[in-house]
Scaffold this motif. Structure first.
Motif, PDB file in Angstrom:
ATOM      1  N   ASP A 199       0.837  -1.200   0.000  1.00 61.14           N
ATOM      2  CA  ASP A 199       0.000   0.000   0.000  1.00 61.14           C
ATOM      3  C   ASP A 199       0.873   1.253   0.000  1.00 61.14           C
ATOM      4  OD1 ASP A 199      -2.449  -1.471   0.201  1.00 61.14           O
ATOM      5  OD2 ASP A 199      -2.065  -1.732   2.350  1.00 61.14           O
ATOM      6  N   VAL A 200       1.981   1.170   0.756  1.00 61.77           N
ATOM      7  CA  VAL A 200       2.913   2.301   0.820  1.00 61.77           C
ATOM      8  C   VAL A 200       3.599   2.503  -0.529  1.00 61.77           C
ATOM      9  CG1 VAL A 200       5.062   3.118   1.874  1.00 61.77           C
ATOM     10  CG2 VAL A 200       3.282   2.063   3.295  1.00 61.77           C
ATOM     11  N   GLN A 201       4.040   1.420  -1.154  1.00 60.02           N
ATOM     12  CA  GLN A 201       4.784   1.543  -2.404  1.00 60.02           C
ATOM     13  C   GLN A 201       3.880   1.932  -3.575  1.00 60.02           C
ATOM     14  OE1 GLN A 201       7.847   1.672  -3.012  1.00 60.02           O
ATOM     15  NE2 GLN A 201       9.005   0.502  -1.498  1.00 60.02           N
ATOM     16  N   GLY A 202       2.683   1.408  -3.652  1.00 60.42           N
ATOM     17  CA  GLY A 202       1.769   1.774  -4.725  1.00 60.42           C
ATOM     18  C   GLY A 202       2.209   1.242  -6.075  1.00 60.42           C
ATOM     19  N   THR A 203       1.528   1.678  -7.110  1.00 59.44           N
ATOM     20  CA  THR A 203       1.737   1.151  -8.459  1.00 59.44           C
ATOM     21  C   THR A 203       2.500   2.112  -9.364  1.00 59.44           C
ATOM     22  OG1 THR A 203      -0.415   2.010  -9.168  1.00 59.44           O
ATOM     23  CG2 THR A 203      -0.352  -0.254  -8.333  1.00 59.44           C
ATOM     24  N   THR A 204       2.967   3.238  -8.808  1.00 58.81           N
ATOM     25  CA  THR A 204       3.822   4.155  -9.558  1.00 58.81           C
ATOM     26  C   THR A 204       5.119   4.321  -8.783  1.00 58.81           C
ATOM     27  OG1 THR A 204       3.146   6.237  -8.502  1.00 58.81           O
ATOM     28  CG2 THR A 204       1.725   5.392 -10.268  1.00 58.81           C
ATOM     29  N   ARG A 205       5.970   5.232  -9.210  1.00 59.99           N
ATOM     30  CA  ARG A 205       7.230   5.462  -8.511  1.00 59.99           C
ATOM     31  C   ARG A 205       7.045   6.257  -7.218  1.00 59.99           C
ATOM     32  NH1 ARG A 205       8.579   4.324 -13.598  1.00 59.99           N
ATOM     33  NH2 ARG A 205      10.646   3.392 -13.936  1.00 59.99           N
ATOM     34  N   LEU A 206       5.889   6.850  -7.042  1.00 62.99           N
ATOM     35  CA  LEU A 206       5.614   7.666  -5.866  1.00 62.99           C
ATOM     36  C   LEU A 206       4.557   7.006  -5.001  1.00 62.99           C
ATOM     37  CD1 LEU A 206       5.492  11.191  -7.542  1.00 62.99           C
ATOM     38  CD2 LEU A 206       7.398  10.166  -6.305  1.00 62.99           C
TER      39      LEU A 206
ATOM     40  N   ASP B 177       0.960  -9.156  -2.089  1.00 58.45           N
ATOM     41  CA  ASP B 177      -0.295  -9.117  -2.821  1.00 58.45           C
ATOM     42  C   ASP B 177      -0.079  -9.722  -4.205  1.00 58.45           C
ATOM     43  OD1 ASP B 177       1.010  -7.208  -4.332  1.00 58.45           O
ATOM     44  OD2 ASP B 177      -0.318  -5.550  -3.816  1.00 58.45           O
ATOM     45  N   ALA B 178      -1.082  -9.691  -5.041  1.00 59.70           N
ATOM     46  CA  ALA B 178      -1.011 -10.331  -6.350  1.00 59.70           C
ATOM     47  C   ALA B 178      -0.614  -9.365  -7.458  1.00 59.70           C
ATOM     48  CB  ALA B 178      -2.368 -10.961  -6.682  1.00 59.70           C
ATOM     49  N   ASP B 179      -0.318  -8.103  -7.116  1.00 62.71           N
ATOM     50  CA  ASP B 179      -0.013  -7.093  -8.132  1.00 62.71           C
ATOM     51  C   ASP B 179       1.504  -7.012  -8.333  1.00 62.71           C
ATOM     52  OD1 ASP B 179       0.275  -4.849  -9.727  1.00 62.71           O
ATOM     53  OD2 ASP B 179      -1.313  -3.723  -8.706  1.00 62.71           O
TER      54      ASP B 179
ATOM     55  N   GLU C 219       7.056  -5.192  -2.195  1.00 62.82           N
ATOM     56  CA  GLU C 219       6.743  -5.645  -0.837  1.00 62.82           C
ATOM     57  C   GLU C 219       7.838  -5.269   0.152  1.00 62.82           C
ATOM     58  OE1 GLU C 219       3.878  -6.802  -0.178  1.00 62.82           O
ATOM     59  OE2 GLU C 219       3.162  -7.185  -2.231  1.00 62.82           O
ATOM     60  N   GLY C 220       8.805  -4.466  -0.285  1.00 63.81           N
ATOM     61  CA  GLY C 220       9.881  -4.039   0.597  1.00 63.81           C
ATOM     62  C   GLY C 220       9.956  -2.527   0.680  1.00 63.81           C
ATOM     63  N   VAL C 221      10.504  -2.012   1.799  1.00 65.02           N
ATOM     64  CA  VAL C 221      10.653  -0.577   1.974  1.00 65.02           C
ATOM     65  C   VAL C 221      11.808  -0.309   2.923  1.00 65.02           C
ATOM     66  CG1 VAL C 221       9.084  -0.310   3.963  1.00 65.02           C
ATOM     67  CG2 VAL C 221       9.358   1.582   2.322  1.00 65.02           C
ATOM     68  N   PHE C 222      12.476   0.823   2.722  1.00 65.84           N
ATOM     69  CA  PHE C 222      13.591   1.224   3.581  1.00 65.84           C
ATOM     70  C   PHE C 222      13.072   2.072   4.724  1.00 65.84           C
ATOM     71  CE2 PHE C 222      17.231   4.163   4.480  1.00 65.84           C
ATOM     72  CZ  PHE C 222      18.116   3.201   4.975  1.00 65.84           C
ATOM     73  N   VAL C 223      13.590   1.798   5.925  1.00 69.49           N
ATOM     74  CA  VAL C 223      13.257   2.564   7.125  1.00 69.49           C
ATOM     75  C   VAL C 223      14.487   3.383   7.494  1.00 69.49           C
ATOM     76  CG1 VAL C 223      12.494   2.463   9.520  1.00 69.49           C
ATOM     77  CG2 VAL C 223      11.699   0.740   7.883  1.00 69.49           C
ATOM     78  N   TYR C 224      14.383   4.691   7.387  1.00 70.61           N
ATOM     79  CA  TYR C 224      15.519   5.589   7.593  1.00 70.61           C
ATOM     80  C   TYR C 224      15.585   6.020   9.053  1.00 70.61           C
ATOM     81  CZ  TYR C 224      18.277   9.900   7.258  1.00 70.61           C
ATOM     82  OH  TYR C 224      19.210  10.899   7.445  1.00 70.61           O
TER      83      TYR C 224
END
Length: 809
Positions: free
Chosen positions: A237-244, A278-280, A285-290
Motif C-alpha cells: 500500500d505504501v509503495q503503490g503502483t507508480t514510482r511515488l 499481494d497479487a499485483d 513488498e519491501g521498503v527502507f526505514v531511515y
C-alpha cells in the motif's frame, strides 16, 4: 573524464505524492491564487510546553514544483489568532532556497519542556507561537505585514501562502483544525493548495523535516514506543503502483514486515519486507526505514511493526526517488524468522527495453509501472525487496567506495574481455547491477572486469544517484578470476609513425612517485614507446592550488624522467599554457594537452606566435599546407565553444620527410547530464551541446587543412568525452573529413573507459583520408582494473606514412 563522486548526502525528504485530480473549492475573489510552488506544509506552536516531546516551535515549508524556489529576502511571519489593534506580525527572515519537492525548516521559540531537539534548522527565529491557534504566513519580503483581516491579508501580493489554524481570524477559507502541545497542523500528502485551510490541513503529531531530509527522531524508536498491533496498511500500500507512494507525507502505524538488511553507516536504516505479498506485480513488498544519525537496533530476521512518516527521498535533483519511512518507531515481535524468498535477476526476468518515455522528456513518476516491459519499471517494482544474482560476471571493477558492477545478463553485449559494451543510447544494457556489501567486515572483493562472483549474491534492492538501482548485499558470492591482464601493444616498425593518446587524470608534481611510475610504464612498455603521445589532464606545477600558476614544466619533466626510468626514450615536449582558470577541470589545476615526441624518430616544426589566445590557421603554400603557428590552439577565444574548456592543441611534425598534423583534444565533460535512471525520460544530455560546437570547430579546421592540401596527413585524437555513435562523432566525421578508427574495430572491442558497468568510448583517434594505411589499437591497462593509474585506457595508431595514399583511387 573522471566522473566526480561525493558521499551520499540526503538533500530532500519529500512529501511528494501527486494528486491525480484536484477539485478547487470556489473562493472569494480577494483570496490569492493557490500556490504552485512554495507552501507552508506544517506549523507547530506547542514546542517546549507541558507534555510536548519537541523542545521548540517550528514552521515547515515545502516546494510543490520541480525547480528550486529562492528564499533569500523572504520571511515567515506570525500573528495571534485574535489580533487586536495593537497586535503586530512577528518576522523571521529566510535565506537559501527550497529544493524541488523539498522541505525547509524554520525553528522558532524554545520552551522549558520537551526532550527532543529539532533537526538542524534551515532558518531560526524567536517567535513564540500559540499551541492551539494562530496565523502563519510565507511572505515575499522581510517587512512586517500590517493586515489584520482575512480579506486584507489574502489580498496582499506579498503573501505567498497563509495558514490560519484553530480560532484564527486571519486564514484562507475556513481555519485549519486547532493544534495542541502534542499536535501540529500539517498539509495533506499531495501538498494540494486549495486556499481553504480546513481542506488542506489536518492535526497530526509534529514531524519536522529540514532541507537535508533529517528528522527530529533520529532513531528507530525501539521498545515500548513502537506499535503493538498491525495497522491498516501493508508495504505494498505504501509503495503503490507508480514510482511515488500514494501515502507520501502521511504517517502509517504498525506496518508489518521482516527485517531483510541493516545499514549501519552512511544513510543508516534497515529494510523490511512483507512475507505475505499481494497479487499485483507492480507493488513492491519491501521498503527502507531511515533512522537518521542513529544506528538501527533491529537485526536481520526480526519480525517488526514499524510506524513512521512515508517520504520520497531524492538522491539528486534529477534522480528517481526512494520511498521510505522516516522518524520511525518499531516493535520487535520475534527474531530469527526466515526471510522472504529473493527474486532472481536474470535474462528471463529483466526486460530488454529500458524505460518508458514521458511527454517532452518530462517525469515518468506518475506513470503506472509496467515491470514486464521496461527494466526500470521492473527494478522499481522490486525497490526494497530481496533480490539475487547467481554466478554474476563483473562488468565494472571494484571502486574505492566498495562497489562492484555485475551483469545479470551474461549474454548482453559482451566485450571481448568480459565486460558489457555500451553501443547505443537506446540499448543501455538492462542487466547491469551495482553491488555493495552491508557488512563492513566483509566488503565486496577486489574484482576486475571479467571476474565472477560465483554462487549467490543477495540482499535488498536500493536506489541511489550513482548508477541507480543497486543490490545491498547481505551475502556476496565468491570471487573467481577471469584472468584478464594488462595489454601491451606491438612495437611500431622502423617505417611506421606511432601516435598515441593518453588521459593521465589530473597529473601534477604532488602526485605520488608510484602514480608517475605506473603512467610512465604505460607509455614505455604497454604503448611500446610511441613516436608522439598526446597527453590530456596535465596540471600546472602546483596542481589544484589556485594561486595563478599556469606553467606545467615541472609536471612534464617529472613525467618524462619517469618514462626514461621505465625504459622509454627521452621525450621532448610542446604545449601552450592556458589563461589561468579558463580551461575547466579541477579548480586551480589548469589542465591542458601536451605533445610528447621522440626526437630520435620525429621532429617538431616550431613556428613562433602560438599562445593561449592566438588562433592557429591553415596556410596554403606551393608545397602543400602548413600551420601559421606551431604549436597553436584552434579558435581559443570562441567562448561559445571553448569557455571553461580545454582548447585543441595543433602541432606540425615531420617524419621521414613527411609533414603530419596532430590535433590533441579534451572536449567538455558530461557533467550536468541527467543520468540513465533519471525520473525524466528520455534523459537530457545537456553537455552535448558544447561538445557539438567543439567538434564543429575541429572538423572545420581539419577541412581547411584539406582544402589547402587534399593529401594533408591529419591525426585528430584525445579525450572527446563522447561515444562513437554520438552527434559529436558524427560532426567530426561529416563529409568524410575524418574517419574514427574506433568504428573500424569489431563491436565487442569498441571501448576505452568503463562507467557504471558499461564498457564505452570516450577517447578517440581519427584520421584524414590520406592516412589509409594504419594499424590501430586500444590498449586496455586501466579501465577494467580495480587498480588503476588512470581511469582511461590509452590507444595508438601506427601509420605507414610512405605508403599512405597509394591505396586511394
Amino acid at each position: 573524464m573522471a566522473h566526480a563522486r561525493t558521499p551520499r548526502r540526503r538533500i530532500a525528504l519529500i512529501p511528494a505524492a501527486i494528486a491525480t485530480s484536484l477539485v478547487l473549492t470556489p473562493l472569494p475573489a480577494a483570496f490569492a491564487a493557490p500556490s504552485a510552488t512554495a507552501v507552508i506544509s506544517e506549523a507547530y506552536g506547542g514546542g517546549g510546553n507541558s507534555s510536548a516531546t519537541l523542545t521548540r516551535d517550528f514552521v515547515e515549508l515545502a516546494n510543490r514544483s520541480t525547480t528550486a524556489y529562492p528564499l533569500d529576502g523572504y520571511s515567515v511571519q506570525y500573528l495571534p489568532a485574535a489580533a487586536s489593534a495593537s497586535s503586530a506580525w512577528q518576522v523571521t527572515p529566510l535565506t537559501g532556497a527550497l529544493a524541488p519537492g523539498g522541505s525547509y525548516l524554520v525553528a522558532e521559540a524554545a520552551g522549558s519542556g520537551g526532550t527532543t531537539a529539532l533537526p538542524t534548522a534551515d532558518a531560526t527565529g524567536t517567535i513564540s507561537m500559540a499551541a492551539a491557534s494562530g496565523t502563519v504566513a510565507l511572505v515575499s519580503g522581510t517587512t512586517a505585514l500590517t493586515c489584520k483581516t482575512a480579506a486584507d491579508c489574502t489580498g496582499d501580493r506579498r503573501v505567498v501562502d497563509l495558514l490560519g489554524y484553530g480560532t484564527a481570524v486571519v486564514r484562507e477559507g475556513t481555519a485549519a483544525p486547532a493544534a495542541s502541545n502534542t499536535t501540529a497542523v500539517a498539509r495533506a500528502a499531495s501538498l494540494a493548495d486549495t486556499d481553504d485551510n480546513s481542506a488542506d490541513f489536518t492535526a497530526a503529531a509534529p514531524a519536522a523535516v529540514n532541507s537535508a531530509g533529517e528528522t527530529a527522531s533520529g532513531g528507530d524508536g525501539g521498545g515500548p514506543t513502537g506499535p503493538t498491533e498491525p495497522g491498516a496498511f501493508r508495504i505494498h500500500d505504501v509503495q503503490g503502483t507508480t514510482r511515488l507512494s500514494p501515502l507520501a507525507g502521511q504517517k502509517v502505524t504498525g506496518l508489518p514486515g521482516i527485517v531483510t538488511g541493516v545499514r549501519t553507516s552512511g544513510s543508516k536504516g534497515y529494510w523490511i519486507q512483507d512475507p505475505a505479498p499481494d497479487a499485483d506485480p507492480r507493488t513492491s513488498e519491501g521498503v527502507f526505514v531511515y533512522t537518521g544519525s542513529a544506528a538501527p537496533t533491529v537485526a536481520v530476521g526480526d519480525s517488526v511493526l514499524v510506524s513512521g512518516k512515508v517520504s520520497e527521498y531524492y538522491p539528486s535533483s534529477t534522480a528517481q526517488s526512494v520511498t521510505e519511512l522516516s522518524s520511525p518507531a518499531v516493535t520487535v515481535l520475534s527474531s530469527g524468522n526466515a526471510l522472504p524468498a529473493a527474486v532472481t535477476l536474470d535474462a528471463s526476468s529483466i526486460p530488454a527495453e529500458y524505460t518508458p518515455a514521458a511527454a517532452d522528456g518530462g517525469s515518468i513518476e506518475s506513470l503506472a509501472l509496467n515491470p514486464t516491459t521496461y527494466a526500470l519499471d521492473f527494478y522499481e517494482s522490486l525497490e526494497g525487496e530481496r533480490v539475487q544474482v547467481d554466478n554474476a560476471r563483473v562488468v565494472g571493477a571494484t571502486t574505492a567506495y566498495g562497489e562492484v558492477w555485475v551483469t545479470a545478463k551474461p549474454g548482453e553485449n559482451p566485450s571481448v574481455r568480459g565486460g558489457t559494451v555500451y553501443g547505443s543510447y537506446d540499448q543501455p544494457n538492462t542487466g547491469r547491477v551495482k553491488v555493495m556489501s552491508l557488512d563492513p567486515a566483509n566488503p565486496v572483493p577486489t574484482a576486475n572486469v571479467g571476474d565472477t562472483l560465483a554462487g549467490t549474491t543477495t540482499g535488498p534492492l536500493d536506489y541511489d544517484t550513482y548508477g541507480g538501482y543497486n543490490l545491498q548485499a547481505t551475502a556476496v558470492g565468491t570471487l573467481t578470476s577471469g584472468g584478464i591482464t594488462r595489454e601491451v601493444t606491438k612495437k611500431q616498425r622502423r617505417d611506421e609513425l606511432a601516435v598515441a593518446t593518453y588521459n593521465v587524470q589530473n597529473l601534477d608534481p604532488g602526485d605520488s612517485d608510484a602514480k608517475f611510475a605506473r603512467l610512465a610504464e604505460g607509455v614505455a612498455v604497454n604503448l611500446s614507446s610511441p613516436d608522439i603521445v598526446a597527453l590530456e589532464e596535465i596540471q600546472d606545477n602546483n596542481g589544484a592550488t589556485d594561486d595563478g600558476t599556469v606553467a606545467a614544466d615541472q609536471t612534464i619533466v617529472k613525467f618524462t624522467d619517469a618514462i626514461v626510468a621505465a625504459g622509454g626514450p627521452r621525450y621532448d615536449w610542446r604545449s601552450i599554457n592556458p589563461v589561468n582558470d579558463q580551461d575547466g577541470g579541477e579548480p586551480g589545476g589548469n589542465i591542458r594537452q601536451v605533445f610528447l615526441f621522440n626526437p630520435k624518430r620525429v621532429s617538431f616544426t616550431d613556428r613562433a606566435g602560438g599562445d593561449s589566445t592566438t588562433a592557429v590557421a591553415a596556410v596554403k603554400t606551393k608545397h602543400g599546407v602548413r600551420l601559421s603557428v606551431s604549436p597553436g590552439r584552434i579558435d581559443p577565444t570562441n567562448d561559445a565553444a571553448w569557455a571553461d574548456s580545454r582548447k585543441p592543441l595543433a602541432g606540425e611534425f615531420r617524419f621521414q620527410g613527411e609533414s603530419v598534423f596532430v590535433i590533441a583534444n579534451h572536449f567538455a565533460s558530461k557533467g550536468g547530464d541527467q543520468p540513465m535512471t533519471s525520473r525524466y525520460q528520455p534523459p537530457v544530455r545537456s553537455s552535448e551541446t558544447k561538445r557539438v560546437l567543439q567538434a564543429a570547430e575541429v572538423h572545420d579546421f581539419t577541412a581547411q587543412l584539406l582544402a589547402a592540401d587534399k593529401n594533408a596527413k591529419v591525426v585528430v585524437l584525445g579525450d572527446l568525452n563522447d561515444y562513437e555513435f554520438s552527434n559529436t562523432d558524427a560532426i567530426l566525421t561529416n563529409g568524410g573529413v575524418l574517419t574514427d578508427l574506433l568504428t573500424t574495430l569489431p563491436a565487442d572491442e569498441r571501448y576505452t573507459y568503463v562507467y557504471e558497468g558499461n564498457s564505452q568510448t570516450l577517447d578517440h583517434i581519427l584520421t584524414s583520408p590520406a592516412l589509409d594505411d594504419v594499424d590501430y589499437d586500444v590498449v586496455h591497462l586501466n579501465a577494467e582494473f580495480a587498480d588503476q593509474a588512470s581511469d582511461h585506457d590509452p590507444q595508438i595508431v601506427r601509420i605507414d606514412v610512405k605508403n599512405c595514399g597509394k591505396h586511394r583511387k
